[in-house]
Design a protein around this motif. Sequence first.
Motif, PDB file in Angstrom:
ATOM      1  N   VAL A  43       1.491  45.911  16.158  1.00 41.37           N
ATOM      2  CA  VAL A  43       2.486  45.698  15.117  1.00 41.37           C
ATOM      3  C   VAL A  43       2.031  44.557  14.209  1.00 41.37           C
ATOM      4  N   GLY A  44       1.993  44.845  12.912  1.00 41.67           N
ATOM      5  CA  GLY A  44       1.657  43.805  11.950  1.00 41.67           C
ATOM      6  C   GLY A  44       0.179  43.721  11.668  1.00 41.67           C
ATOM      7  N   ASP A  45      -0.195  42.625  11.029  1.00 42.22           N
ATOM      8  CA  ASP A  45      -1.565  42.490  10.547  1.00 42.22           C
ATOM      9  C   ASP A  45      -2.230  41.197  11.025  1.00 42.22           C
ATOM     10  N   LYS A  74       4.616  45.226  10.098  1.00 38.58           N
ATOM     11  CA  LYS A  74       5.252  44.041  10.681  1.00 38.58           C
ATOM     12  C   LYS A  74       6.769  44.054  10.535  1.00 38.58           C
ATOM     13  N   ASP A  75       7.291  44.868   9.611  1.00 37.77           N
ATOM     14  CA  ASP A  75       8.739  44.911   9.417  1.00 37.77           C
ATOM     15  C   ASP A  75       9.413  46.035  10.211  1.00 37.77           C
ATOM     16  N   GLU A  80      13.236  50.717  16.330  1.00 37.46           N
ATOM     17  CA  GLU A  80      12.143  51.664  16.097  1.00 37.46           C
ATOM     18  C   GLU A  80      11.011  51.451  17.097  1.00 37.46           C
ATOM     19  N   LEU A  81      10.691  50.195  17.369  1.00 34.80           N
ATOM     20  CA  LEU A  81       9.626  49.892  18.318  1.00 34.80           C
ATOM     21  C   LEU A  81      10.010  50.333  19.731  1.00 34.80           C
ATOM     22  N   LEU A 103       4.231  39.680  18.853  1.00 40.77           N
ATOM     23  CA  LEU A 103       4.877  40.522  17.849  1.00 40.77           C
ATOM     24  C   LEU A 103       5.299  39.622  16.687  1.00 40.77           C
ATOM     25  N   PRO A 104       5.305  40.161  15.471  1.00 37.51           N
ATOM     26  CA  PRO A 104       5.780  39.362  14.338  1.00 37.51           C
ATOM     27  C   PRO A 104       7.248  38.975  14.540  1.00 37.51           C
TER      28      PRO A 104
END
Length: 106
Positions: A43-45, A74-75, A80-81, A103-104
């Motif tokens: 998740v995210g960058d 990241k949003d 959802e996750l 996680l972000p």
Amino acid sequence: MGDEATVLSGTKLANQVLQEVERDVDSWISAGNKRPHLTVVLVGDNPASHIYVRKKIKAAAAVGISSEIIVRPKDISEEELLDLTVQLNKDSRVSGLLVQLPLPGG
């Protein structure tokens, strides 16, 4: 007496462990079982997380474990996750599931 240091080679030990796991995977498959499959959710960058996940995928391939990376923005919402992990948990192809931390925020 026993004041001498023992030098351990981390690289040599890691290679021995990888060879042992590869033999175990080969034996598992030879016994008629399906190839183990690792799914990683990223998740995210976060650049460090991306590097770490690529290393995990490379290690899995080295021992005969198939794998995939599922990248989410990241949003992504917590709901959802969680839904994604439930879905992957029910997927018969997936032997192992890893959600890469951190996680972000949010």
